[in-house]
Design a protein around this motif. Structure first.
Motif, PDB file in Angstrom:
ATOM      1  N   THR A   1       0.814  -1.222   0.000  1.00  0.00           N
ATOM      2  CA  THR A   1       0.000   0.000   0.000  1.00  0.00           C
ATOM      3  C   THR A   1       0.847   1.271   0.000  1.00  0.00           C
ATOM      4  N   SER A   2       2.156   1.142   0.194  1.00  0.00           N
ATOM      5  CA  SER A   2       3.020   2.325   0.244  1.00  0.00           C
ATOM      6  C   SER A   2       4.406   1.954  -0.261  1.00  0.00           C
ATOM      7  N   ILE A   3       5.312   2.915  -0.249  1.00  0.00           N
ATOM      8  CA  ILE A   3       6.700   2.652  -0.625  1.00  0.00           C
ATOM      9  C   ILE A   3       7.292   1.584   0.289  1.00  0.00           C
ATOM     10  N   VAL A   4       8.116   0.696  -0.258  1.00  0.00           N
ATOM     11  CA  VAL A   4       8.730  -0.369   0.539  1.00  0.00           C
ATOM     12  C   VAL A   4       9.861   0.208   1.385  1.00  0.00           C
ATOM     13  N   THR A   5       9.761   0.019   2.695  1.00  0.00           N
ATOM     14  CA  THR A   5      10.854   0.313   3.616  1.00  0.00           C
ATOM     15  C   THR A   5      11.143  -0.965   4.400  1.00  0.00           C
ATOM     16  N   ILE A   6      12.314  -1.022   5.029  1.00  0.00           N
ATOM     17  CA  ILE A   6      12.747  -2.277   5.645  1.00  0.00           C
ATOM     18  C   ILE A   6      13.219  -2.004   7.071  1.00  0.00           C
ATOM     19  N   ALA A   7      12.522  -2.594   8.036  1.00  0.00           N
ATOM     20  CA  ALA A   7      12.882  -2.444   9.444  1.00  0.00           C
ATOM     21  C   ALA A   7      12.908  -3.785  10.165  1.00  0.00           C
ATOM     22  N   GLU A   8      12.787  -4.859   9.387  1.00  0.00           N
ATOM     23  CA  GLU A   8      12.825  -6.216   9.920  1.00  0.00           C
ATOM     24  C   GLU A   8      13.039  -7.162   8.742  1.00  0.00           C
ATOM     25  N   GLU A   9      13.131  -8.448   9.023  1.00  0.00           N
ATOM     26  CA  GLU A   9      13.316  -9.416   7.946  1.00  0.00           C
ATOM     27  C   GLU A   9      12.179  -9.293   6.937  1.00  0.00           C
ATOM     28  N   ILE A  10      12.542  -9.380   5.658  1.00  0.00           N
ATOM     29  CA  ILE A  10      11.558  -9.248   4.585  1.00  0.00           C
ATOM     30  C   ILE A  10      11.873 -10.272   3.500  1.00  0.00           C
ATOM     31  N   ASP A  11      10.829 -10.924   2.969  1.00  0.00           N
ATOM     32  CA  ASP A  11      10.985 -11.894   1.882  1.00  0.00           C
ATOM     33  C   ASP A  11       9.654 -11.954   1.137  1.00  0.00           C
ATOM     34  N   ARG A  12       9.547 -11.184   0.064  1.00  0.00           N
ATOM     35  CA  ARG A  12       8.288 -11.030  -0.642  1.00  0.00           C
ATOM     36  C   ARG A  12       8.470 -11.243  -2.135  1.00  0.00           C
ATOM     37  N   ILE A  13       7.505 -11.932  -2.744  1.00  0.00           N
ATOM     38  CA  ILE A  13       7.453 -12.092  -4.193  1.00  0.00           C
ATOM     39  C   ILE A  13       6.323 -11.219  -4.715  1.00  0.00           C
ATOM     40  N   TYR A  14       6.675 -10.202  -5.477  1.00  0.00           N
ATOM     41  CA  TYR A  14       5.694  -9.254  -6.000  1.00  0.00           C
ATOM     42  C   TYR A  14       5.231  -9.674  -7.391  1.00  0.00           C
ATOM     43  N   MET A  15       3.943  -9.461  -7.664  1.00  0.00           N
ATOM     44  CA  MET A  15       3.344  -9.859  -8.933  1.00  0.00           C
ATOM     45  C   MET A  15       3.015  -8.637  -9.789  1.00  0.00           C
ATOM     46  N   ASN A  16       3.032  -8.853 -11.103  1.00  0.00           N
ATOM     47  CA  ASN A  16       2.691  -7.788 -12.064  1.00  0.00           C
ATOM     48  C   ASN A  16       3.479  -6.515 -11.792  1.00  0.00           C
ATOM     49  N   VAL A  17       4.775  -6.692 -11.712  1.00  0.00           N
ATOM     50  CA  VAL A  17       5.690  -5.612 -11.354  1.00  0.00           C
ATOM     51  C   VAL A  17       5.955  -4.711 -12.553  1.00  0.00           C
ATOM     52  N   ASP A  18       6.071  -3.426 -12.297  1.00  0.00           N
ATOM     53  CA  ASP A  18       6.398  -2.455 -13.336  1.00  0.00           C
ATOM     54  C   ASP A  18       7.812  -2.713 -13.855  1.00  0.00           C
ATOM     55  N   ASN A  19       8.084  -2.289 -15.066  1.00  0.00           N
ATOM     56  CA  ASN A  19       9.405  -2.524 -15.668  1.00  0.00           C
ATOM     57  C   ASN A  19      10.500  -1.654 -15.083  1.00  0.00           C
ATOM     58  N   LEU A  20      10.149  -0.674 -14.255  1.00  0.00           N
ATOM     59  CA  LEU A  20      11.153   0.207 -13.660  1.00  0.00           C
ATOM     60  C   LEU A  20      10.981   0.250 -12.145  1.00  0.00           C
ATOM     61  N   LEU A  21      12.007  -0.176 -11.422  1.00  0.00           N
ATOM     62  CA  LEU A  21      12.056  -0.086  -9.968  1.00  0.00           C
ATOM     63  C   LEU A  21      13.239   0.792  -9.578  1.00  0.00           C
ATOM     64  N   THR A  22      13.171   1.367  -8.377  1.00  0.00           N
ATOM     65  CA  THR A  22      14.246   2.256  -7.934  1.00  0.00           C
ATOM     66  C   THR A  22      14.577   1.987  -6.472  1.00  0.00           C
ATOM     67  N   VAL A  23      15.871   1.854  -6.189  1.00  0.00           N
ATOM     68  CA  VAL A  23      16.363   1.735  -4.813  1.00  0.00           C
ATOM     69  C   VAL A  23      16.915   3.091  -4.398  1.00  0.00           C
ATOM     70  N   ILE A  24      16.361   3.669  -3.339  1.00  0.00           N
ATOM     71  CA  ILE A  24      16.814   4.954  -2.814  1.00  0.00           C
ATOM     72  C   ILE A  24      17.743   4.693  -1.636  1.00  0.00           C
ATOM     73  N   ASP A  25      18.958   5.237  -1.700  1.00  0.00           N
ATOM     74  CA  ASP A  25      19.959   5.031  -0.658  1.00  0.00           C
ATOM     75  C   ASP A  25      20.450   6.396  -0.167  1.00  0.00           C
ATOM     76  N   PRO A  26      19.840   6.959   0.899  1.00  0.00           N
ATOM     77  CA  PRO A  26      20.227   8.287   1.376  1.00  0.00           C
ATOM     78  C   PRO A  26      21.662   8.369   1.891  1.00  0.00           C
ATOM     79  N   VAL A  27      22.173   7.295   2.489  1.00  0.00           N
ATOM     80  CA  VAL A  27      23.525   7.334   3.054  1.00  0.00           C
ATOM     81  C   VAL A  27      24.569   7.480   1.955  1.00  0.00           C
TER      82      VAL A  27
END
Length: 300
Positions: free
Chosen positions: A203-229
């Motif tokens: 329902t929102s942007i993916v953030t990570i604060a614990e273990e995560i393991d997800r298979i996403y369906m019907n994914v857009d052709n463009l994804l972006t990883v934001i790394d502020p550090v």
């Protein structure tokens, strides 16, 4: 493999050199005017990619990785094929298939001042896996320039169709996992592998604060990883795939993994693109399927 012979046949002066890497495995060291890179022939796996104007590698590589026959290297971009995840037939075959744990053959190398291409091949006769009896040839092409591109081509060389799942299992090097965001998955349904595979909606942007393991369906052709550090964003543009994975083992699971240091989970996120789960690819006799991904670093 004979490193000297590889350099004679495929080395390119001032651009591409074959070297004995960790564990004596044959590596390809690349340097052009755009970037540096390191590719392992074991697994057909790129371990490092760093544009010339970047101080930090795009890819994470564990200091505790195994470098030996039959074992996968932890980091870079492993190739999962002909299945992603556990053995679909329950025959005790390795997770994520077998091509990531065996040597690939060099097909060709070419280079200009700003771009280098390496083509590798994996054929049925080169593998030790005896429980996959479908004739095939794999071709994997790396393009090292201002961006990094990978293309995996599966050829069905037999007389019957076969089905595969597959992925580029990309480990991105990040400054602090707690600050990372993954864009482009908003609104996608996913299977939560940590909650008995239940189907949920992002329902929102993916953030990570614990273990995560997800298979996403019907994914857009463009994804972006934001790394502020590291003050950058990494764009992942893919073709011929509908699924994606976001994975980080977090502290508890990391401690159970022999090829990860206890604190490594803080410094990588896997955002994987491919044909996974329901996105099963059937390849007809004489046919082929191409999986393509391009990775581009932008200053944040």
């Amino acid at each position: 493999m004979d490193i000297d012979r590889l350099n004679i046949d495929y080395g390119i002066a001032n651009h591409l050199t074959f070297v004995a890497g960790n564990g004596g495995l044959p590596f390809i060291a690349i340097r052009n005017q755009s970037a540096t890179a390191l590719i392992s022939l074991h697994g057909g796996q790129i371990l490092s990619f760093k544009p010339i104007d970047e101080n930090v590698d795009m890819l994470f590589l564990s200091s505790k990785s195994f470098y030996e026959d039959g074992k996968a290297i932890r980091g870079g971009i492993p190739v999962c094929w002909p299945w992603f995840g556990p053995d679909p037939k329950g025959l005790q075959r390795p997770n994520h298939g077998f091509v990531r744990t065996h040597l690939w053959k060099v097909l060709s190398t070419t280079s200009t001042d700003t771009e280098t291409k390496v083509s590798l091949q994996f054929i049925e006769s080169q593998k030790k896996e005896k429980t996959w009896k479908k004739p095939f040839t794999l071709k994997l092409e790396f393009t090292i320039g201002e961006t990094l591109s990978l293309e995996l081509v599966t050829h069905n060389t037999g007389d019957n169709p076969f089905s595969i799942t597959q992925a580029f299992h990309t480990y991105f090097h990040v400054g602090d996992i707690n600050q990372v965001q993954v864009l482009g998955l908003e609104g996608c349904d996913y299977f939560d592998k940590l909650d008995q595979g239940k189907e949920k909606t992002q329902t929102s942007i993916v953030t990570i604060a614990e273990e995560i393991d997800r298979i996403y369906m019907n994914v857009d052709n463009l994804l972006t990883v934001i790394d502020p550090v590291f003050k950058r964003r990494i764009e992942i543009a893919s073709q011929h795939c509908k699924t994606g994975v976001v994975w980080n083992p977090w502290q508890k699971t990391s401690r159970k993994m022999a090829d990860l240091a206890n604190q490594d989970y803080k410094h990588f996120v896997c955002v994987e693109t491919g044909n996974i789960a329901f996105d099963l690819i059937q390849i007809q006799p004489g046919g082929e399927h191409r999986l393509h991904s391009n990775f581009k670093i932008l200053r944040h």
